[in-house]
Enzyme design. Structure first.
Site, short mmCIF file in Angstrom:
data_model
loop_
_atom_site.label_atom_id
_atom_site.label_comp_id
_atom_site.label_asym_id
_atom_site.label_seq_id
_atom_site.Cartn_x
_atom_site.Cartn_y
_atom_site.Cartn_z
N CYS A 116 0.85 -1.19 0.00
CA CYS A 116 0.00 0.00 0.00
C CYS A 116 0.89 1.25 0.00
CB CYS A 116 -0.88 -0.04 1.25
SG CYS A 116 -1.23 1.54 1.98
N GLU A 117 0.66 2.14 -0.94
CA GLU A 117 1.55 3.30 -1.07
C GLU A 117 1.27 4.38 -0.03
OE1 GLU A 117 1.10 4.79 -5.02
OE2 GLU A 117 -0.56 6.11 -4.52
N HIS A 118 0.18 4.23 0.72
CA HIS A 118 -0.11 5.24 1.74
C HIS A 118 0.55 4.92 3.07
CE1 HIS A 118 -3.80 5.74 -0.92
NE2 HIS A 118 -3.01 6.77 -1.14
N HIS A 119 0.77 3.64 3.35
CA HIS A 119 1.36 3.24 4.63
C HIS A 119 2.59 2.35 4.48
CE1 HIS A 119 -2.97 4.02 5.46
NE2 HIS A 119 -2.47 4.65 6.51
N GLN A 157 -5.04 -0.31 -4.66
CA GLN A 157 -5.64 -1.50 -5.29
C GLN A 157 -6.43 -1.18 -6.57
OE1 GLN A 157 -7.42 -4.36 -2.58
NE2 GLN A 157 -8.85 -5.03 -4.16
N HIS A 185 -5.61 -5.53 3.27
CA HIS A 185 -4.63 -4.46 3.43
C HIS A 185 -4.19 -4.46 4.89
CE1 HIS A 185 -5.58 -2.06 -0.36
NE2 HIS A 185 -6.32 -3.15 -0.43
N CYS A 187 -2.68 -2.33 6.45
CA CYS A 187 -2.87 -1.03 7.11
C CYS A 187 -4.27 -0.92 7.70
CB CYS A 187 -2.60 0.11 6.14
SG CYS A 187 -3.58 0.03 4.65
ZN LIG Z 1 -2.73 1.74 3.48
#
Ligand SMILES: [Zn+2]
Length: 229
Positions: A116-119, A157, A185, A187
């Site tokens: 996941c590119e956010h976390h 995703q 995910h 996260c």
């Molecule tokens: Zn994430």
């Protein structure tokens, strides 16, 4: 520290991350993304990770930790994010459909390991990919390889689902390609809301797959129990 205008920006960044909002089907890469060699990237990331762990208070002279920054840097460049480099894109050669098979072909339960590119936490799940040949066919394992190539990037995703469909549409010269991804995910499962049971389903239907009955047929194939043990 995060007050006023900066506080607002900070909130917005947190919100985008936790809501997993994605912009377009393109991975947001800079023009100079490949100016550094892999070796130069590994050296740079290694320094950054040493600093992160040092800042967290870890003793970087400890035997157990000494090799960690190098190990992580190599893993980022060569494995987890190896799909950023166009050099690693699998060659999607196609063949004439000699046996004139005209129905849909489904490659299901393709294992996905992404990030996941956010976390920067793992996304783990299954992809189901399907196409209807318009004269060209592709090696089955190439479908697994293209899924893996796009999974090996910092990802969202929705974007991953679209990138797989677009790559296969391009290779096969047809709009009739679909992809469904069902993934967990970490996260969401291990932090934040900590909902261990939830998973995320995304789908992209091109061409004939937008048709209700074709979509239904695909979903029925995916539901088939094909465990051969
Ligand atoms: Zn994430």
């Amino acid at each position: 520290m995060f007050e006023g205008k900066h506080g607002k920006i900070r909130e917005l960044i947190d919100e985008i991350g936790d809501n997993h909002v994605s912009g377009s089907a393109q991975t947001p890469l800079r023009d100079d993304a490949f100016c550094l060699s892999d070796t130069e990237k590994i050296q740079s990331i290694q320094k950054d990770f040493t600093n992160i762990l040092h800042t967290l208070g870890m003793d970087m002279n400890d035997d157990s930790l000494k090799g960690t920054p190098t190990r992580v840097a190599k893993m980022f460049v060569k494995e987890l994010f190896g799909g950023l480099s166009p050099d690693n894109k699998p060659k999607l050669s196609t063949f004439e459909n000699n046996y004139k098979y005209g129905e849909m072909l489904v490659e299901k339960n393709i294992t996905i390991y992404s990030t996941c590119e956010h976390h920067l936490l793992p996304i783990v799940g299954k992809a189901h990919v399907a196409y209807i040949s318009n004269g060209r066919v592709i090696g089955l394992s190439k479908m697994n390889r293209i899924v893996d190539y796009y999974a090996k990037r910092p990802q969202v995703q929705e974007r991953l689902t679209m990138q797989i469909v677009q790559a296969l549409q391009e290779a096969l010269g047809t709009e009739d390609v679909a992809c469904i991804i069902d993934a967990k995910h970490l996260c969401v499962n291990s932090r934040g809301i900590k909902d261990i049971a939830s998973s995320t389903v995304t789908s992209e239907y091109g061409g004939k797959f937008k048709d209700k009955s074709v979509k239904r047929e695909l979903l029925d194939y995916i539901k088939l129990n094909t465990e051969f043990e």
